[in-house]
Every structure is written in structure tokens, then in C-alpha cells.
Design an enzyme around this catalytic site. Structure first.
Site, PDB file in Angstrom:
ATOM      1  N   GLU A  97      20.833  80.018  52.052  1.00 37.41           N
ATOM      2  CA  GLU A  97      20.739  78.710  52.717  1.00 37.41           C
ATOM      3  C   GLU A  97      20.300  78.922  54.167  1.00 37.41           C
ATOM      4  O   GLU A  97      20.577  79.960  54.766  1.00 37.41           O
ATOM      5  CB  GLU A  97      22.116  78.014  52.619  1.00 37.41           C
ATOM      6  CG  GLU A  97      22.246  76.661  53.250  1.00 37.41           C
ATOM      7  CD  GLU A  97      21.297  75.591  52.730  1.00 37.41           C
ATOM      8  OE1 GLU A  97      20.061  75.801  52.803  1.00 37.41           O
ATOM      9  OE2 GLU A  97      21.766  74.521  52.328  1.00 37.41           O
ATOM     10  N   ASP A  98      19.614  77.922  54.702  1.00 37.39           N
ATOM     11  CA  ASP A  98      19.177  78.032  56.087  1.00 37.39           C
ATOM     12  C   ASP A  98      20.327  77.858  57.072  1.00 37.39           C
ATOM     13  O   ASP A  98      20.500  78.650  57.987  1.00 37.39           O
ATOM     14  CB  ASP A  98      18.055  77.016  56.390  1.00 37.39           C
ATOM     15  CG  ASP A  98      18.398  75.590  55.964  1.00 37.39           C
ATOM     16  OD1 ASP A  98      19.512  75.325  55.459  1.00 37.39           O
ATOM     17  OD2 ASP A  98      17.530  74.697  56.127  1.00 37.39           O
ATOM     18  N   ASP A 101      26.270  73.229  57.900  1.00 38.71           N
ATOM     19  CA  ASP A 101      26.605  72.241  58.924  1.00 38.71           C
ATOM     20  C   ASP A 101      27.929  71.579  58.525  1.00 38.71           C
ATOM     21  O   ASP A 101      29.000  72.147  58.727  1.00 38.71           O
ATOM     22  CB  ASP A 101      25.426  71.263  59.011  1.00 38.71           C
ATOM     23  CG  ASP A 101      25.554  70.245  60.119  1.00 38.71           C
ATOM     24  OD1 ASP A 101      26.099  70.570  61.172  1.00 38.71           O
ATOM     25  OD2 ASP A 101      25.088  69.100  59.923  1.00 38.71           O
ATOM     26  N   PHE A 150      21.192  70.458  67.362  1.00 41.68           N
ATOM     27  CA  PHE A 150      20.240  70.324  66.260  1.00 41.68           C
ATOM     28  C   PHE A 150      19.089  71.293  66.473  1.00 41.68           C
ATOM     29  O   PHE A 150      18.417  71.270  67.509  1.00 41.68           O
ATOM     30  CB  PHE A 150      19.729  68.890  66.145  1.00 41.68           C
ATOM     31  CG  PHE A 150      19.069  68.645  64.820  1.00 41.68           C
ATOM     32  CD1 PHE A 150      19.831  68.326  63.698  1.00 41.68           C
ATOM     33  CD2 PHE A 150      17.692  68.777  64.669  1.00 41.68           C
ATOM     34  CE1 PHE A 150      19.238  68.141  62.455  1.00 41.68           C
ATOM     35  CE2 PHE A 150      17.084  68.601  63.435  1.00 41.68           C
ATOM     36  CZ  PHE A 150      17.863  68.274  62.336  1.00 41.68           C
ATOM     37  N   ARG A 163       8.860  73.236  60.750  1.00 42.42           N
ATOM     38  CA  ARG A 163       9.313  74.315  59.873  1.00 42.42           C
ATOM     39  C   ARG A 163       8.575  75.626  60.136  1.00 42.42           C
ATOM     40  O   ARG A 163       9.139  76.701  59.951  1.00 42.42           O
ATOM     41  CB  ARG A 163       9.093  73.944  58.392  1.00 42.42           C
ATOM     42  CG  ARG A 163      10.033  72.864  57.873  1.00 42.42           C
ATOM     43  CD  ARG A 163       9.962  72.841  56.345  1.00 42.42           C
ATOM     44  NE  ARG A 163      10.458  71.587  55.778  1.00 42.42           N
ATOM     45  CZ  ARG A 163      11.732  71.339  55.502  1.00 42.42           C
ATOM     46  NH1 ARG A 163      12.650  72.248  55.764  1.00 42.42           N
ATOM     47  NH2 ARG A 163      12.094  70.186  54.980  1.00 42.42           N
TER      48      ARG A 163
HETATM   49  P1  IMP Z   1      25.438  70.199  55.322  1.00 48.80           P
HETATM   50  O1  IMP Z   1      25.522  69.680  53.930  1.00 48.80           O
HETATM   51  O2  IMP Z   1      25.851  69.157  56.341  1.00 48.80           O
HETATM   52  O3  IMP Z   1      26.141  71.512  55.551  1.00 48.80           O
HETATM   53  O4  IMP Z   1      23.928  70.350  55.654  1.00 48.80           O
HETATM   54  C1  IMP Z   1      23.178  71.386  55.243  1.00 48.80           C
HETATM   55  C2  IMP Z   1      21.703  71.018  55.351  1.00 48.80           C
HETATM   56  O5  IMP Z   1      21.458  70.092  56.415  1.00 48.80           O
HETATM   57  C3  IMP Z   1      20.928  72.240  55.684  1.00 48.80           C
HETATM   58  O6  IMP Z   1      20.493  72.894  54.533  1.00 48.80           O
HETATM   59  C4  IMP Z   1      19.782  71.686  56.496  1.00 48.80           C
HETATM   60  O7  IMP Z   1      18.733  71.317  55.625  1.00 48.80           O
HETATM   61  C5  IMP Z   1      20.324  70.450  57.151  1.00 48.80           C
HETATM   62  N1  IMP Z   1      20.710  70.708  58.562  1.00 48.80           N
HETATM   63  C6  IMP Z   1      21.953  70.821  59.071  1.00 48.80           C
HETATM   64  N2  IMP Z   1      21.935  71.083  60.389  1.00 48.80           N
HETATM   65  C7  IMP Z   1      20.628  71.145  60.732  1.00 48.80           C
HETATM   66  C8  IMP Z   1      19.939  71.408  61.972  1.00 48.80           C
HETATM   67  O8  IMP Z   1      20.510  71.658  63.055  1.00 48.80           O
HETATM   68  N3  IMP Z   1      18.575  71.394  61.891  1.00 48.80           N
HETATM   69  C9  IMP Z   1      17.888  71.154  60.748  1.00 48.80           C
HETATM   70  N4  IMP Z   1      18.490  70.905  59.573  1.00 48.80           N
HETATM   71  C10 IMP Z   1      19.848  70.901  59.567  1.00 48.80           C
HETATM   72 MG    MG Z   2      18.482  72.782  53.670  1.00 48.49          MG
END
Ligand code: IMP
Ligand code: MG
Length: 174
Positions: A97-98, A101, A150, A163
Site C-alpha cells: 500500500e502507498d 491514513d 496531505f 502521481r
Molecule cells: P485510509 O483508508 O484512510 O487509510 O486511506 C488510505 C488511502 O487514502 C491510501 O491508499 C491513499 O490512496 C489515500 N490517502 C491517504 N492519505 C493520503 C495523502 O496524504 N495523499 C494522497 N492519498 C492519500
Molecule cells: Mg491508495
């Protein structure tokens, strides 16, 4: 919205950390069938670099998950937009995963994939924003912990933009 980019992690920092992660993962999985599952689209560059930093056979597959829409925070709703092509039954699975969050996406995904009876399942995330966590996620390997800002670049987007930047940058609204 006029925006500016503040460099946070350079290409060199990212690449050297990925080499360390690759060595650690190679040592942790000396044998067995290793499946690298890339979460689209944000983790695509991370997968490409990490897979080549792992010195053993590994299968690669992709999964599309959407929880975000076009904003900067999670909608709370997770949807599978592309499922795996291969069966993961009995395999060692590493979800790539990237960024973690809120944890909503990975919490959902690990539960979903566990139902397919892999032998083991772990998560590797390039970035982690621990302050933002709403759901528990066990992230076995983290590239960098970052503050609650962010970020874009190296696969990460804002409304599908940025990207293809080589560095990870903080997106600042100005
Ligand atoms: P989560 O479900 O809130 O943990 O979100 C995960 C996904 O939200 C990641 O795979 C990203 O695609 C996106 N995301 C969360 N934070 C960021 C950020 O700072 N920049 C860009 N995408 C983000
Ligand atoms: Mg993602």
C-alpha cells in the site's frame, strides 16, 4: 485551487529505504510462495521498486480499492473496483500500500483477504500517518512515518494529479 509542493522525501531517500525493506522482507520469507498484492493505483511505483529489491521469487497481482473519491479524507465507504486474478489460498501474502491514513481501507481489505485462507497476511506501506488512525491496522513494514499532512508524488495523487513526481511532497494550498 492554487497549490504549492513542498518536498518531504527525496527520490534518494525513498529508494534507499526500499532497499532496506527489500532486504528485511527477503530475510523474513526464506521460502514458501510469496504473493505481492499491489493496491492500485497509488502503490504502483512502490511495488515496482520494492519487488525488485526482494531477492527471491514472488508473484505479483493487483487489487483496486476505492475509499476516497476526489477529496482529502476518507469517505468511510470501501469498494473493490478490481479483484485479484489469482488464488491466494495457502500463500504468504504481502499487501503493498502507498499510505495508511485512517486505516479504513486496509482494515477492510485484510478482513476480506483473510476469508480466502492465505497462510499468512502482512501489510507493507511506504508511508504511515499514525495520528490519523480510526481503525486498527497491523502494518508489519513501514517505509516512513509522516506527520498529518496531505502528500502527493511517487504514486500518490490529489484528484489523480501528481502521481508521476519522483519525490513525495506536501501539497500546500496557497
Ligand atoms: P485510509 O483508508 O484512510 O487509510 O486511506 C488510505 C488511502 O487514502 C491510501 O491508499 C491513499 O490512496 C489515500 N490517502 C491517504 N492519505 C493520503 C495523502 O496524504 N495523499 C494522497 N492519498 C492519500
Ligand atoms: Mg491508495
Amino acid at each position: 485551487m492554487p497549490a504549492s509542493l513542498r518536498p518531504l522525501l527525496s527520490e534518494a531517500q525513498i529508494q534507499s529505504r526500499i532497499l532496506e525493506l527489500g532486504n528485511q522482507i527477503s530475510a523474513d520469507y526464506p521460502d514458501g510462495t510469496l504473493y505481492l498484492i499491489c493496491i492500485l493505483k497509488g502503490a504502483c511505483f512502490f511495488l515496482a521498486d520494492l519487488a525488485r529489491a526482494i531477492h527471491r521469487d514472488a508473484f505479483i497481482d493487483f487489487m483496486g480499492i476505492s475509499s476516497y473519491g476526489r477529496g482529502k479524507s476518507t469517505s468511510g465507504e470501501v469498494r473493490v473496483t478490481k479483484d485479484l486474478d489469482i488464488s491466494i489460498e495457502g500463500a504468504d501474502v504481502l499487501i503493498i500500500e502507498d499510505i495508511v491514513d485512517s486505516g479504513v481501507t486496509l482494515n477492510y481489505l485484510t478482513h476480506l483477504l483473510k476469508q480466502r485462507h492465505p497462510k499468512t497476511i502482512r501489510v507493507v506501506a511506504l508511508l504511515d500517518k499514525p495520528e490519523r488512525r480510526l481503525r486498527p491496522v497491523d502494518v508489519a513494514y513501514v517505509g516512513f512515518e509522516i506527520p498529518d499532512e496531505f502528500v502527493v508524488g511517487y504514486g500518490l495523487d490529489y484528484a489523480e494529479k501528481y502521481r508521476n513526481l519522483r519525490d513525495v511532497c506536501v501539497l500546500e494550498e496557497s
